[in-house]
Design a protein around this motif. Structure first.
Motif, PDB file in Angstrom:
ATOM      1  N   ALA A 151      32.659  37.243  60.948  1.00  0.00           N
ATOM      2  CA  ALA A 151      32.695  35.860  61.022  1.00  0.00           C
ATOM      3  C   ALA A 151      34.087  35.401  61.072  1.00  0.00           C
ATOM      4  CB  ALA A 151      31.995  35.027  59.755  1.00  0.00           C
ATOM      5  N   VAL A 152      34.994  36.202  60.523  1.00  0.00           N
ATOM      6  CA  VAL A 152      36.504  36.246  60.748  1.00  0.00           C
ATOM      7  C   VAL A 152      36.898  36.703  62.000  1.00  0.00           C
ATOM      8  CG1 VAL A 152      38.704  36.493  59.691  1.00  0.00           C
ATOM      9  CG2 VAL A 152      36.670  36.279  58.174  1.00  0.00           C
ATOM     10  N   SER A 153      37.308  35.743  62.724  1.00  0.00           N
ATOM     11  CA  SER A 153      37.977  36.201  64.120  1.00  0.00           C
ATOM     12  C   SER A 153      38.856  37.325  64.039  1.00  0.00           C
ATOM     13  CB  SER A 153      38.485  34.820  64.887  1.00  0.00           C
ATOM     14  OG  SER A 153      39.633  34.539  64.305  1.00  0.00           O
ATOM     15  N   ASN A 154      38.807  38.420  65.016  1.00  0.00           N
ATOM     16  CA  ASN A 154      39.768  39.473  65.004  1.00  0.00           C
ATOM     17  C   ASN A 154      40.995  38.582  65.619  1.00  0.00           C
ATOM     18  OD1 ASN A 154      38.311  41.386  64.289  1.00  0.00           O
ATOM     19  ND2 ASN A 154      37.547  42.140  66.078  1.00  0.00           N
ATOM     20  N   ALA A 155      42.501  39.254  65.187  1.00  0.00           N
ATOM     21  CA  ALA A 155      43.598  38.753  65.552  1.00  0.00           C
ATOM     22  C   ALA A 155      43.813  39.373  66.839  1.00  0.00           C
ATOM     23  CB  ALA A 155      44.718  39.131  64.844  1.00  0.00           C
ATOM     24  N   PRO A 156      43.968  38.496  68.019  1.00  0.00           N
ATOM     25  CA  PRO A 156      44.011  39.078  69.482  1.00  0.00           C
ATOM     26  C   PRO A 156      45.349  39.885  69.536  1.00  0.00           C
ATOM     27  CG  PRO A 156      44.824  36.830  69.225  1.00  0.00           C
ATOM     28  CD  PRO A 156      44.084  37.051  67.946  1.00  0.00           C
ATOM     29  N   LEU A 157      44.967  41.172  69.889  1.00  0.00           N
ATOM     30  CA  LEU A 157      45.901  42.136  69.949  1.00  0.00           C
ATOM     31  C   LEU A 157      47.066  41.616  71.094  1.00  0.00           C
ATOM     32  CD1 LEU A 157      47.060  44.804  69.017  1.00  0.00           C
ATOM     33  CD2 LEU A 157      45.658  46.120  70.865  1.00  0.00           C
ATOM     34  N   GLY A 158      46.794  41.220  72.303  1.00  0.00           N
ATOM     35  CA  GLY A 158      47.545  41.008  73.274  1.00  0.00           C
ATOM     36  C   GLY A 158      48.640  39.782  72.804  1.00  0.00           C
ATOM     37  N   ARG A 159      48.104  38.973  72.098  1.00  0.00           N
ATOM     38  CA  ARG A 159      49.036  37.833  71.650  1.00  0.00           C
ATOM     39  C   ARG A 159      50.039  38.467  70.461  1.00  0.00           C
ATOM     40  NH1 ARG A 159      49.219  34.450  67.286  1.00  0.00           N
ATOM     41  NH2 ARG A 159      46.911  34.896  66.656  1.00  0.00           N
ATOM     42  N   ASN A 214      31.833  38.200  50.466  1.00  0.00           N
ATOM     43  CA  ASN A 214      30.591  38.013  50.457  1.00  0.00           C
ATOM     44  C   ASN A 214      30.091  37.549  51.889  1.00  0.00           C
ATOM     45  OD1 ASN A 214      30.346  38.907  47.816  1.00  0.00           O
ATOM     46  ND2 ASN A 214      30.567  36.998  47.055  1.00  0.00           N
ATOM     47  N   GLU A 215      30.792  37.469  52.807  1.00  0.00           N
ATOM     48  CA  GLU A 215      30.397  37.019  54.069  1.00  0.00           C
ATOM     49  C   GLU A 215      30.637  38.156  54.997  1.00  0.00           C
ATOM     50  OE1 GLU A 215      30.444  32.405  53.710  1.00  0.00           O
ATOM     51  OE2 GLU A 215      30.766  33.342  55.211  1.00  0.00           O
ATOM     52  N   PRO A 216      29.854  38.490  56.261  1.00  0.00           N
ATOM     53  CA  PRO A 216      30.185  39.342  57.148  1.00  0.00           C
ATOM     54  C   PRO A 216      31.588  39.177  57.654  1.00  0.00           C
ATOM     55  CG  PRO A 216      27.769  38.219  57.531  1.00  0.00           C
ATOM     56  CD  PRO A 216      28.766  37.419  56.486  1.00  0.00           C
ATOM     57  N   VAL A 217      32.339  40.430  57.719  1.00  0.00           N
ATOM     58  CA  VAL A 217      33.739  40.095  58.234  1.00  0.00           C
ATOM     59  C   VAL A 217      33.542  39.732  59.655  1.00  0.00           C
ATOM     60  CG1 VAL A 217      35.795  41.406  58.962  1.00  0.00           C
ATOM     61  CG2 VAL A 217      34.688  41.854  56.604  1.00  0.00           C
ATOM     62  N   HIS A 240      39.725  46.565  63.007  1.00  0.00           N
ATOM     63  CA  HIS A 240      38.737  47.653  62.755  1.00  0.00           C
ATOM     64  C   HIS A 240      38.117  47.186  61.199  1.00  0.00           C
ATOM     65  CE1 HIS A 240      36.379  51.227  62.313  1.00  0.00           C
ATOM     66  NE2 HIS A 240      36.879  51.665  61.322  1.00  0.00           N
ATOM     67  N   ALA A 241      38.763  46.790  60.054  1.00  0.00           N
ATOM     68  CA  ALA A 241      38.290  46.542  58.815  1.00  0.00           C
ATOM     69  C   ALA A 241      37.413  45.303  58.832  1.00  0.00           C
ATOM     70  CB  ALA A 241      39.411  46.426  57.996  1.00  0.00           C
ATOM     71  N   ARG A 242      37.684  44.495  59.780  1.00  0.00           N
ATOM     72  CA  ARG A 242      36.820  43.069  59.662  1.00  0.00           C
ATOM     73  C   ARG A 242      35.445  43.436  60.430  1.00  0.00           C
ATOM     74  NH1 ARG A 242      41.673  40.850  61.974  1.00  0.00           N
ATOM     75  NH2 ARG A 242      42.811  39.982  60.513  1.00  0.00           N
ATOM     76  N   ARG A 243      35.412  44.669  60.967  1.00  0.00           N
ATOM     77  CA  ARG A 243      34.177  44.935  61.740  1.00  0.00           C
ATOM     78  C   ARG A 243      33.440  45.761  60.752  1.00  0.00           C
ATOM     79  NH1 ARG A 243      37.569  45.661  66.456  1.00  0.00           N
ATOM     80  NH2 ARG A 243      37.501  47.751  65.764  1.00  0.00           N
ATOM     81  N   VAL A 270      51.430  46.684  65.804  1.00  0.00           N
ATOM     82  CA  VAL A 270      50.394  47.113  66.642  1.00  0.00           C
ATOM     83  C   VAL A 270      49.347  47.662  65.744  1.00  0.00           C
ATOM     84  CG1 VAL A 270      49.535  47.976  68.694  1.00  0.00           C
ATOM     85  CG2 VAL A 270      51.817  46.487  68.730  1.00  0.00           C
ATOM     86  N   LEU A 271      49.758  48.814  65.372  1.00  0.00           N
ATOM     87  CA  LEU A 271      48.953  49.771  64.323  1.00  0.00           C
ATOM     88  C   LEU A 271      48.320  48.978  63.451  1.00  0.00           C
ATOM     89  CD1 LEU A 271      47.820  52.345  64.098  1.00  0.00           C
ATOM     90  CD2 LEU A 271      49.743  52.949  62.540  1.00  0.00           C
ATOM     91  N   ALA A 272      48.877  48.098  62.480  1.00  0.00           N
ATOM     92  CA  ALA A 272      48.184  47.275  61.447  1.00  0.00           C
ATOM     93  C   ALA A 272      47.343  46.179  61.926  1.00  0.00           C
ATOM     94  CB  ALA A 272      49.546  46.421  60.706  1.00  0.00           C
ATOM     95  N   VAL A 273      47.395  45.580  63.156  1.00  0.00           N
ATOM     96  CA  VAL A 273      46.440  44.628  63.593  1.00  0.00           C
ATOM     97  C   VAL A 273      45.178  45.476  64.034  1.00  0.00           C
ATOM     98  CG1 VAL A 273      46.215  43.206  65.515  1.00  0.00           C
ATOM     99  CG2 VAL A 273      48.227  43.159  64.488  1.00  0.00           C
ATOM    100  N   VAL A 274      45.674  46.662  64.686  1.00  0.00           N
ATOM    101  CA  VAL A 274      44.394  47.351  65.227  1.00  0.00           C
ATOM    102  C   VAL A 274      43.586  47.817  63.971  1.00  0.00           C
ATOM    103  CG1 VAL A 274      43.581  49.599  66.125  1.00  0.00           C
ATOM    104  CG2 VAL A 274      45.344  48.263  67.072  1.00  0.00           C
ATOM    105  N   LEU A 275      44.076  48.271  62.685  1.00  0.00           N
ATOM    106  CA  LEU A 275      43.541  48.601  61.479  1.00  0.00           C
ATOM    107  C   LEU A 275      42.743  47.384  60.947  1.00  0.00           C
ATOM    108  CD1 LEU A 275      46.327  50.959  60.141  1.00  0.00           C
ATOM    109  CD2 LEU A 275      44.154  51.732  60.842  1.00  0.00           C
ATOM    110  N   ALA A 276      43.468  46.193  60.859  1.00  0.00           N
ATOM    111  CA  ALA A 276      42.811  45.101  60.168  1.00  0.00           C
ATOM    112  C   ALA A 276      41.447  44.638  61.033  1.00  0.00           C
ATOM    113  CB  ALA A 276      43.847  43.834  60.271  1.00  0.00           C
TER     114      ALA A 276
END
Length: 324
Positions: free
Chosen positions: A159-167, A154-157, A145-148, A137-143
């Motif tokens: 644009a990469v969908s966040n991993a749904p924490l609930g799933r 070279n593309e805005p993060v 956050h990193a995408r945001r 859970v902690l790793a997914v939250v950190l990832a």
């Protein structure tokens, strides 16, 4: 030296040797899967029978609280350390891998304690189950956050969908192996002594041979994954060995403070020092696709797992005994 003369450990060493020689010896995946499920079921039953005898005491609750504390502390420390020489995604993935636990390492440690007549609480199997998910859970939250906050290729993060924490949380908490462990433990608690007598031929008499067979497979896998670390940063190799030692030392200090017995403290050290190479990599590969699987999988299975099986477990048990 005595631990190396254990048949299960020798089969693990033999597996590493056969894998290093590039032998075609292999355990078919369905059989390997069956062996892992059998070991978890037998461990859960053993823990349940023990809990049925002892009940839910203050010592049990303290041990479970200590396990949860380690499950939170280890991935946080790991991420802060790894972030110094890795990108955020690789750091989060490796921190999750080392913040979670290896069931096979724990089972091997339980067998080691049994062989040496060192008592421990069956509730430590529940502690293992509790320690598996917080790091994910902690790793997914950190990832997420990193995408945001950073860019990727070279593309805005964004644009990469966040991993749904609930799933991800659902996958972590409903993993089949973990559910089997908890279900077997519950059955052990409900059936008590009568269940223990009925299941003894299955959960006790066969256990040693099944563990030896499974460790043979693990030795083959470990040898074949060591090559994934070739050319990687030397600091990663250092972390794969030094990290578990540091985590075990923290567990030793915590176990001493809360008054855990030598056997329970040794198992807490084993759990803190272990690294997941099955459950966490399977989830992280989908939750953090930006991370390099050869790093977190190669480190945990190629270095940390063999180190703990061959050196770590006897070391942690001896230190826990001396400390108490």
């Amino acid at each position: 030296m005595q631990s190396f003369l254990d048949p299960a450990i020798l089969f693990f060493v033999f597996g590493i040797l056969a894998g290093s020689l590039k032998s075609n010896l292999e355990i078919p995946p369905p059989i390997s899967r069956f062996l892992s499920l059998y070991l978890l079921m037998a461990l859960g039953l053993k823990g349940g029978f023990s809990l049925a005898q002892s009940g839910l005491t203050a010592d049990v609750l303290i041990s479970l609280a200590a396990a949860l504390a380690m499950a939170t502390l280890v991935p946080v420390l790991g991420y802060l350390t790894l972030r110094r020489f890795l990108n955020r995604f690789d750091a989060a993935a490796i921190a999750a891998t080392y913040g979670s636990v290896s069931a096979v390492t724990f089972i091997t440690a339980v067998q080691y304690l049994d062989n040496h007549g060192i008592s421990f609480g069956g509730h430590m199997a529940a502690a293992m189950a509790l320690m598996e998910s917080p790091a994910i859970v902690l790793a997914v939250v950190l990832a997420n956050h990193a995408r945001r906050t950073t860019t990727l290729s070279n593309e805005p993060v964004s644009a990469v969908s966040n991993a749904p924490l609930g799933r991800i949380l659902h996958e972590a908490l409903t993993d089949g192996a973990q559910l089997l462990l908890l279900g077997a433990m519950l059955i052990g608690v409900l059936t008590g002594e009568s269940g223990q007598a009925a299941m003894k031929p299955f959960s006790v008499d066969l256990f040693k041979g099944m563990l030896a067979f499974f460790l043979l497979d693990m030795g083959l896998l470990a040898a074949r994954n060591m090559g994934k670390l070739r050319g990687q940063s030397v600091w990663l190799l250092v972390y794969a060995i030094a990290g578990p030692l540091v985590h075990a030392s923290i567990a030793l200090a915590l176990g001493s403070v809360v008054g855990m017995s030598a056997g329970n403290m040794a198992l807490l050290m084993v759990l803190a020092a272990s690294a997941s190479y099955i459950a966490v990599p399977a989830v992280i590969r989908h939750a953090i696709p930006e991370a390099n699987p050869s790093l977190y999988f190669g480190m945990s299975l190629g270095l940390t797992f063999p180190f703990n099986i061959l050196i770590g477990i006897p070391l942690y048990v001896q230190v826990a005994q001396l400390w108490r």
